[in-house]
Each structure stands twice: as C-alpha cells, then as structure tokens.
Design an enzyme around this catalytic site. Structure first.
Site, PDB file in Angstrom:
ATOM      1  N   PRO A   2      19.433  23.863  67.004  1.00 62.18           N
ATOM      2  CA  PRO A   2      18.891  24.664  68.086  1.00 62.18           C
ATOM      3  C   PRO A   2      17.357  24.529  68.287  1.00 62.18           C
ATOM      4  CG  PRO A   2      20.590  26.160  67.144  1.00 62.18           C
ATOM      5  CD  PRO A   2      20.358  24.913  66.298  1.00 62.18           C
ATOM      6  N   GLU A   3      16.744  24.315  69.332  1.00 68.72           N
ATOM      7  CA  GLU A   3      15.249  23.974  69.365  1.00 68.72           C
ATOM      8  C   GLU A   3      14.679  25.046  70.401  1.00 68.72           C
ATOM      9  OE1 GLU A   3      14.315  19.900  70.683  1.00 68.72           O
ATOM     10  OE2 GLU A   3      15.903  19.091  69.268  1.00 68.72           O
TER      11      GLU A   3
END
Length: 275
Positions: A2-3
């Site tokens: 997850p960014e």
C-alpha cells in the site's frame, strides 16, 4: 505494498468514524508484527477518545490526548471496517472496537506495525520513523526549485531517488513509474541531471498521478482493500505503464519495457521516455 494513495484512502475512511469516539477495546491477536506491538498498548488506549486521524507519509496516526498510535500497513496490509458479529478472518491480527464500529488490521505477511508514541516523549514528528521523511507531495513545499535543489549532485537514478522517501514521501514503486512516464523522463536518468524544467514537469506529474490514484481509491495488489473493504481501481482507469510490459504505449504505441532497479520492477516507454 500500500502506497500513499492507499493509506490516504484508508485514513479518509476511518476519519469519518473514529474522531470523537472512545475506543472501547483494542484486541491484539498477534503481536508479532514488523516490530512487536507494545504489550501495554491495549491498556493505554482502552476507553480513551480518538481525537483525530492523520497521515504522515505511509503512516496512519491515531491521535489521543496522551499520545499517538502509529500504524503502518506493511507490504500487504489493510485496515477495514466490519460488522460486530463478522467472524475474524485468518491474518486479522488487531481489532479496534468502538460503540458503533469495528476495524480490523489484516496483514498476511506481518510486515506492518502498530506502535505507540507517548506525548511525554516529545514531538510526534521527531519519532525515528517520521523524522527523516521528505515533504508531502500535496504540500506547498513540493515545488520545482525545491526538487531541483534536492536532486543536485545525486548520481542515483531518478526512480531510486523518488523511492527513497527522504525528498518527497509517497511516490512508491507503482506511482514512480507512472509519474516518470507523465513527465517524459527515463527512469534510469541520473537524478542530478534533471533540469529545472524537467523538475517542473516531474512535480506536476507526481501530484497528478497521486491525485488520480486518490480519486480512484488507490490501486490493488494482493490483499489491499480500503476502509470499507473495497479494492482500488487505479489500474483499470489510469495505469499507463506499470505492469504493461510488451503492451503498446497509450501515447505512441511503442511496446512498454520492463527493467529492474534496486530489486523493484520499473516500466517505461522507450520512445516517450528517452534518456
């Protein structure tokens, strides 16, 4: 992993519920995360009211009167809401239980973290995990002159400079490839060779790429879902190069190429992104 868009999407989801609500219970089913969950954490926050839900880089920050819970989703984690009677799934390691809401941290690889920063230990942003982070991509600090000055003299490839996170946060592997394509910059270009003009294009591309990702709920790789349990739609709507090796460029039809930089896959168009 997850960014920033995925983390911000999650933050927006929990921020509609948590602030102003007392946390009735924090249930730690598996404390063996990237760093062990502090053994006293459940007792420290039980009955305490969440004052705000913020984000710094890829870290979620749940603020209480006496400290802040620092949450990282790791490589494949997600934080989702669930009905009170929904059975806990495999790899649901931590639960936040409120009067009318329940959230679960799902992390199959256990590379995430749930830590505590006590207000008596000094400013939150001086915490070792936060102190060296670069500027926020949507903040006023990210301007071409700043980026140009920070890159000056760096021999590392521009893609690697973006991933380091000490200049600007949140431009992870997926969105770095996408932003460099928008800016028409080859990912292997030495960072210090970028002109002020190309830094201007890159600043605009970073902001536009991340904004598109936010608008589409982020991207979904492996297990990521947002706070309501929905996957992101960035790939279906916006992705121009990432994971499109040998497919035609959406601008010039040249086949997209894949290289490996720092053990991470990079995708680019050899025609649109010439060195």
């Amino acid at each position: 992993m997850p960014e920033l868009p995925e983390v911000e999407t999650t933050r927006r989801g929990i921020a509609t519920v948590m602030p102003g609500q007392p946390l009735r219970r924090l249930l730690v089913h598996e404390p063996r995360m990237r760093w062990p969950v502090p053994p006293h954490l459940s007792a420290r926050v039980a009955g305490q009211t969440v004052r705000s839900c913020e984000r710094r880089g890829k870290y979620l920050l749940l603020n209480f009167d006496h400290g802040t819970m620092i949450i990282h989703l790791g490589m494949s984690g997600s934080l989702r809401s669930a009905p009170p009677d929904e059975p806990r799934r495999k790899h649901d390691h931590i639960e936040w239980i409120f009067d009318h809401a329940r959230f679960l941290l799902h992390d199959p690889r256990r590379f995430g973290a749930v830590l505590w920063h006590d207000s008596r230990d000094g400013p939150l942003l001086a915490h070792p995990l936060l102190a060296k982070l670069g500027v926020e991509p949507f903040g006023p600090e990210l301007v071409p002159a700043f980026l140009h000055a920070q890159l000056r003299g760096k021999r590392v490839a521009i893609k690697q400079a973006l991933l380091a996170g000490n200049i600007v946060v949140g431009v992870g592997n997926i969105y770095a490839s996408e932003a460099l394509f928008r800016a028409r910059i080859h990912p292997s270009t030495p960072a210090g060779r970028l002109s002020l003009q190309r830094c201007e294009r890159l600043c605009e591309a970073i902001k536009a790429t991340l904004q598109d990702a936010l608008a589409s709920g982020g991207s979904t790789l492996r297990d990521y879902v947002n706070a309501t349990g929905q996957p992101g739609a960035y790939f279906e709507i916006h992705a121009a190069v990432y994971d499109r090796e040998k497919q035609p460029c959406r601008v010039c039809t040249t086949p997209i190429r894949r290289i490996v930089q720092g053990q991470r896959a990079t995708y680019y168009c050899p025609s649109c992104q010439r060195r």
